[in-house]
Design an enzyme around this catalytic site. Structure first.
Site, mmCIF file in Angstrom:
data_model
loop_
_atom_site.group_PDB
_atom_site.id
_atom_site.type_symbol
_atom_site.label_atom_id
_atom_site.label_comp_id
_atom_site.label_asym_id
_atom_site.label_seq_id
_atom_site.Cartn_x
_atom_site.Cartn_y
_atom_site.Cartn_z
ATOM 1 N N CYS A 2 0.869 -1.168 0.000
ATOM 2 C CA CYS A 2 0.000 0.000 0.000
ATOM 3 C C CYS A 2 0.910 1.224 0.000
ATOM 4 O O CYS A 2 1.550 1.526 1.003
ATOM 5 C CB CYS A 2 -0.916 0.014 1.223
ATOM 6 S SG CYS A 2 -2.011 1.458 1.286
ATOM 7 N N GLU A 114 -3.301 0.947 -6.752
ATOM 8 C CA GLU A 114 -2.214 0.038 -7.086
ATOM 9 C C GLU A 114 -1.996 0.102 -8.595
ATOM 10 O O GLU A 114 -2.942 0.338 -9.357
ATOM 11 C CB GLU A 114 -2.555 -1.389 -6.639
ATOM 12 C CG GLU A 114 -1.372 -2.332 -6.644
ATOM 13 C CD GLU A 114 -0.226 -1.825 -5.779
ATOM 14 O OE1 GLU A 114 0.707 -1.203 -6.353
ATOM 15 O OE2 GLU A 114 -0.253 -2.038 -4.551
#
Length: 271
Positions: A2, A114
């Site tokens: 993350c 992402e």
């Protein structure tokens, strides 16, 4: 992993969702659609209120800096690299194990970003025909639109170069716990991949479902093996992912338009 996420909900709304007992309006953060390491972020934690007569833990909404600095660190310089802690080893790593046992938090988000490099782009890179493949960003979020509750850790660090009364004498920093990405189909399957979170990236933030919030935040739970049972992934099929503008790749860009769903990935960037 993350490395970037979005957090746009108002503090009073987060306080309601997480049954927060204490938060300071003057500590409110502006909506942030491109949260990057070293920024201040919201964290939900259970901790006694300083200088209060009642020693019981109180659920609080606090502002922490993203990028954990261990209490024993000589300087805070390494914090920007410690934004993620792996669920598989968090109980062992010197930088995280004390916080895992005693200082756990929830980092609320709308979802996280992402980047995936398409197969054709990767093939070109392998052949040496392109040095920097184009990457398509995706926004990953709960399919039902609920708050994405990321498991986190927080830690205190004392800046010994400053006097006790200085407002920056103490740093409170945090890290997101990550786990293996889901290999099961997404709740909403796009017309053209990715079909699972693992198709985007092998890691993902560990999402805590509401039934685990109290146990995760409880500072009285300190047994490591007991705590490790809370690190199991949530039920499959709760997440969706969609392509967004490559503008999010620049940390200077920030606005609700970053969350706009594209009809499909930019040509040449996916599969």
């Amino acid at each position: 992993m993350c490395g970037r996420y979005a957090s746009s909900r108002r503090p009073e709304d987060l306080a309601g969702v997480f049954e927060v007992e204490k938060w300071e309006p003057e500590e409110a953060l502006a909506p942030d659609y491109n949260v990057a390491p070293t920024k201040e972020v919201y964290a939900v934690l259970d901790r006694p209120v300083r200088d209060a007569d009642d020693p019981r833990p109180v659920r609080q909404l606090r502002r922490l800096k993203w990028g954990l600095v261990p209490s024993w660190a000589k300087s805070p310089e390494g914090g920007a690299r410690m934004i993620n802690a792996r669920a598989e080893t968090v109980h062992q790593k010197p930088s995280y194990r004390r916080a895992f046992a005693a200082r756990r938090c929830i980092l609320p988000a709308d979802g996280y970003y992402e980047w995936v490099t398409g197969t054709q782009e990767r093939d070109l890179e392998v052949e040496g025909k392109k040095k920097r493949p184009r990457k398509q960003p995706y926004f990953v979020l709960p399919a039902d639109g609920s708050v994405f509750a990321m498991a986190g850790l927080y830690e205190f660090w004392r800046d010994r170069t400053l006097p006790d009364e200085h407002p920056l004498a103490w740093w409170v920093t945090c890290s997101v716990i990550t786990t293996e990405a889901e290999t099961t189909p997404l709740a909403v399957t796009p017309a053209e991949g990715p079909y699972t979170l693992a198709d985007i990236h092998p890691r993902m933030p560990l999402m805590l479902t509401p039934d685990r919030w109290d146990a995760w935040l409880d500072p009285a739970r300190t047994d490591v093996e007991d705590l490790r049972t809370l690190l199991s992934p949530p039920p499959a099929g709760l997440m969706r992912a969609y392509p967004v503008s490559t503008a999010v790749s620049n940390v200077r860009n920030n606005g609700a338009e970053l969350l706009k769903e594209l009809e499909g990935p930019v040509e040449g960037t996916l599969f």
